[in-house]
Scaffold this active site. Structure first.
Site, short mmCIF file in Angstrom:
data_model
loop_
_atom_site.label_atom_id
_atom_site.label_comp_id
_atom_site.label_asym_id
_atom_site.label_seq_id
_atom_site.Cartn_x
_atom_site.Cartn_y
_atom_site.Cartn_z
CB CYS A 105 -1.15 0.24 0.97
SG CYS A 105 -2.06 0.89 1.63
CB THR A 106 0.43 4.63 1.47
OG1 THR A 106 0.18 4.03 3.24
CG2 THR A 106 -0.76 4.68 0.73
#
Length: 318
Positions: A105-106
């Protein structure tokens, strides 16, 4: 025995599923004879961290004391918006020593801040792809796949894509049967190929408000090989073709024809990726009728023919 060490970086505001999802996959692999993953979590000071959900995780120790791992995994979460300079410095100094560098993800934002993504093709959660590309122009950001492999670097999209990526890493290291057994235990697919789009057709299109139109959307997805003309679909919704076409576009953001095209393309891609079925059979099952019609659709939408698409993206040992 094949033993691999995995170090998961923890920080305030980490996404708990980005941590636990991949760890469950590696832990599952360790149940097989001759396979061992040594799993370790660490934060900068070794203190517990509060996840974005409010859950508290207690790390095994400090990053300074953690041995160099085979796999260094950097999860995402709201905490990636407030990048601790000390954490970025640690990543810059120690990440190059890992055999595999993985972000979920981030978490890609932290790796980018440390200069570890420059010159690489990567992905991340769809909501920050534009930000990543703008703030780090030396990084090649691909917003579509659920995960991307670029040498020793592996990046993935949101939350559950971290599980897909971990399964792919286990399959690469220990074979499809091991990864398949883990996927069955976790009740997830083995495996969504990395090139699969972050959004399926159903997620990309809006869901219709009215029940008859929602039912038509679902029916199209379940029957891509059926007669999906506007007249047929309108009859299922008990509407005139003209009224149906206007209402469908107003509520889903796309025309019935384009929705059908995308459903059939997605079905054909999945069959090419995950089965050994012949192109003629896939063309029929996906509603194209003939291989030539399917070839035209693939060239128009993807810029490649079905045979070449299968060669590039088909899962191993299907």
């Amino acid at each position: 025995m094949k033993q691999r060490s995995v170090l998961v970086v923890l920080f305030e505001g980490v996404q708990s599923l980005d941590v636990s999802g991949p760890m469950e996959v590696f832990a599952g692999a360790s149940h097989f004879p001759g396979i061992s993953y040594e799993l370790r979590t660490a934060s900068l000071d070794g203190a517990p961290v509060r996840c974005s959900s409010g859950l508290t995780l207690v790390p095994d120790g400090t990053l300074a004391d953690a041995p160099a791992p085979d796999v260094l995994l950097v999860p995402g979460g709201s905490g990636t918006r407030f990048q601790d300079p000390e954490l970025i410095d640690w990543l810059r100094a120690h990440a190059p020593g890992a055999r595999q560098l993985v972000s979920v993800c981030t978490g890609a934002l932290l790796l980018a801040a440390a200069g570890l993504l420059d010159g690489h093709r990567v992905t991340t959660h769809w909501s920050v792809c534009e930000t990543l590309a703008r703030d780090y122009p030396a990084v090649e950001v691909d917003p579509d796949p659920i995960f991307v492999r670029d040498g020793r670097l592996a990046t993935s999209a949101g939350v559950t894509a971290g599980i897909d990526l971990a399964l792919a890493l286990v399959e690469e290291e220990h074979g499809r049967e091991v990864a398949l057994t883990i996927a069955r235990h976790l009740v997830v697919f083995l495996r969504r190929p990395g090139n699969q789009a972050q959004f399926s057709v159903q997620l990309t299109a809006q869901t219709a408000v009215r029940e008859p139109l929602r039912e038509v959307q679902h029916w199209v997805t379940e029957h891509p090989d059926a007669d999906l003309s506007v007249e047929t679909l309108a009859a299922r919704a008990s509407l005139s073709p003209r009224h149906f076409a206007r209402a469908f576009q107003a509520e889903t953001g796309t025309t019935p024809g384009k929705y059908v095209e995308r459903v059939r393309l997605e079905q054909a891609r999945r069959l090419l990726e995950d089965t050994a079925d012949g192109v003629t059979g896939i063309a029929r099952a996906s509603g194209y009728g003939t291989p030539e019609a399917m070839r035209r659709a693939f060239v128009k939408a993807l810029g490649t023919a079905p045979a070449e698409y299968r060669r590039r993206f088909r899962a191993q040992s299907v």
